[in-house]
Scaffold this motif. Structure first.
Motif, PDB file in Angstrom:
ATOM      1  N   PRO A 184      36.718   3.613  21.641  1.00  0.00           N
ATOM      2  CA  PRO A 184      38.156   4.554  21.760  1.00  0.00           C
ATOM      3  C   PRO A 184      38.352   5.392  20.553  1.00  0.00           C
ATOM      4  CG  PRO A 184      38.617   1.650  22.457  1.00  0.00           C
ATOM      5  CD  PRO A 184      36.787   2.251  22.132  1.00  0.00           C
ATOM      6  N   VAL A 185      38.559   6.013  20.851  1.00  0.00           N
ATOM      7  CA  VAL A 185      39.307   7.072  19.808  1.00  0.00           C
ATOM      8  C   VAL A 185      40.842   6.803  19.386  1.00  0.00           C
ATOM      9  CG1 VAL A 185      39.640   9.327  18.802  1.00  0.00           C
ATOM     10  CG2 VAL A 185      37.751   8.833  19.838  1.00  0.00           C
ATOM     11  N   LYS A 186      41.162   6.615  18.113  1.00  0.00           N
ATOM     12  CA  LYS A 186      42.357   5.315  17.978  1.00  0.00           C
ATOM     13  C   LYS A 186      43.422   6.833  17.428  1.00  0.00           C
ATOM     14  CE  LYS A 186      41.372   1.510  15.577  1.00  0.00           C
ATOM     15  NZ  LYS A 186      41.041   0.672  14.716  1.00  0.00           N
ATOM     16  N   ALA A 187      44.905   7.124  18.389  1.00  0.00           N
ATOM     17  CA  ALA A 187      45.459   8.605  17.753  1.00  0.00           C
ATOM     18  C   ALA A 187      45.953   7.862  16.890  1.00  0.00           C
ATOM     19  CB  ALA A 187      46.514   7.378  19.071  1.00  0.00           C
ATOM     20  N   THR A 188      46.244   8.896  15.922  1.00  0.00           N
ATOM     21  CA  THR A 188      47.121   8.977  14.315  1.00  0.00           C
ATOM     22  C   THR A 188      47.946   9.996  14.377  1.00  0.00           C
ATOM     23  OG1 THR A 188      45.348  10.612  13.979  1.00  0.00           O
ATOM     24  CG2 THR A 188      44.528   8.800  13.202  1.00  0.00           C
ATOM     25  N   LYS A 189      48.910   9.996  13.901  1.00  0.00           N
ATOM     26  CA  LYS A 189      49.590  10.050  13.246  1.00  0.00           C
ATOM     27  C   LYS A 189      50.083  11.861  12.523  1.00  0.00           C
ATOM     28  CE  LYS A 189      53.045   6.205  13.323  1.00  0.00           C
ATOM     29  NZ  LYS A 189      53.998   5.705  12.423  1.00  0.00           N
ATOM     30  N   LYS A 190      50.959  12.710  12.889  1.00  0.00           N
ATOM     31  CA  LYS A 190      50.542  14.292  12.047  1.00  0.00           C
ATOM     32  C   LYS A 190      51.243  13.403  11.280  1.00  0.00           C
ATOM     33  CE  LYS A 190      49.902  16.638  16.822  1.00  0.00           C
ATOM     34  NZ  LYS A 190      50.094  17.737  17.116  1.00  0.00           N
ATOM     35  N   PRO A 191      50.878  13.912  10.287  1.00  0.00           N
ATOM     36  CA  PRO A 191      51.803  13.925   8.428  1.00  0.00           C
ATOM     37  C   PRO A 191      52.468  14.812   8.633  1.00  0.00           C
ATOM     38  CG  PRO A 191      49.621  15.382   8.616  1.00  0.00           C
ATOM     39  CD  PRO A 191      49.802  15.134   9.619  1.00  0.00           C
ATOM     40  N   VAL A 192      53.857  14.094   8.253  1.00  0.00           N
ATOM     41  CA  VAL A 192      55.177  14.519   7.977  1.00  0.00           C
ATOM     42  C   VAL A 192      55.128  16.035   6.846  1.00  0.00           C
ATOM     43  CG1 VAL A 192      57.544  14.406   7.624  1.00  0.00           C
ATOM     44  CG2 VAL A 192      55.950  13.004   9.402  1.00  0.00           C
ATOM     45  N   ARG A 193      55.386  17.349   6.936  1.00  0.00           N
ATOM     46  CA  ARG A 193      55.533  18.053   6.368  1.00  0.00           C
ATOM     47  C   ARG A 193      56.893  18.118   5.167  1.00  0.00           C
ATOM     48  NH1 ARG A 193      53.861  24.202   9.109  1.00  0.00           N
ATOM     49  NH2 ARG A 193      51.773  23.516   7.959  1.00  0.00           N
ATOM     50  N   LYS A 194      56.867  18.342   4.288  1.00  0.00           N
ATOM     51  CA  LYS A 194      58.521  18.400   3.868  1.00  0.00           C
ATOM     52  C   LYS A 194      58.652  19.451   3.425  1.00  0.00           C
ATOM     53  CE  LYS A 194      57.340  13.500   2.264  1.00  0.00           C
ATOM     54  NZ  LYS A 194      57.215  12.769   1.108  1.00  0.00           N
ATOM     55  N   THR A 195      60.056  19.642   2.817  1.00  0.00           N
ATOM     56  CA  THR A 195      60.439  21.134   3.093  1.00  0.00           C
ATOM     57  C   THR A 195      60.444  21.081   1.299  1.00  0.00           C
ATOM     58  OG1 THR A 195      62.655  19.981   2.842  1.00  0.00           O
ATOM     59  CG2 THR A 195      61.575  22.031   4.435  1.00  0.00           C
ATOM     60  N   SER A 196      59.683  22.381   0.972  1.00  0.00           N
ATOM     61  CA  SER A 196      59.774  22.756  -1.044  1.00  0.00           C
ATOM     62  C   SER A 196      61.122  22.858  -1.269  1.00  0.00           C
ATOM     63  CB  SER A 196      58.749  23.617  -1.204  1.00  0.00           C
ATOM     64  OG  SER A 196      59.647  25.123  -0.820  1.00  0.00           O
ATOM     65  N   ALA A 197      61.776  21.680  -2.119  1.00  0.00           N
ATOM     66  CA  ALA A 197      62.495  21.475  -3.262  1.00  0.00           C
ATOM     67  C   ALA A 197      62.654  23.084  -4.244  1.00  0.00           C
ATOM     68  CB  ALA A 197      62.748  20.923  -3.794  1.00  0.00           C
TER      69      ALA A 197
END
Length: 74
Positions: free
Chosen positions: A60-73
Motif C-alpha cells: 500500500p502507498v502511504k499518504a503523504t502530507k502536502k508541504p505547507v507553503r509559507k508566504t514570503s516576508a
C-alpha cells in the motif's frame, strides 16, 4: 501459471530430456523445471508477472502530507 512468447512460432527446448515447443509463438506452463529453462532462453519472453513479485509490488502507498507553503516576508 507462467506464459511466454517467442518470435519463433514453434521454438523448441528440452527439459530433463523431454522435448517441449511453443505453439503459435506462445507457451504456458506451471512446471518449475520448465519455467527455469524458459527463463534462460533468450528468445523466450515472459509476458505475465511472477506471483512472488506481484505481492511485493502491491504494497500500500502511504499518504503523504502536502508541504505547507509559507508566504514570503518582504
Amino acid at each position: 501459471m507462467a506464459e511466454y512468447q517467442s518470435q519463433y512460432p514453434e521454438l523448441g527446448f528440452y527439459v530433463k530430456g523431454r522435448h517441449c515447443k511453443f505453439s503459435g509463438g506462445r507457451y504456458v506452463t506451471d512446471d518449475p523445471a520448465e519455467i527455469e529453462v524458459l527463463n534462460s532462453i533468450i528468445d523466450a519472453v515472459r509476458v505475465d508477472e511472477p506471483k512472488e513479485n506481484e505481492s511485493k509490488s502491491e504494497e500500500p502507498v502511504k499518504a503523504t502530507k502536502k508541504p505547507v507553503r509559507k508566504t514570503s516576508a518582504k
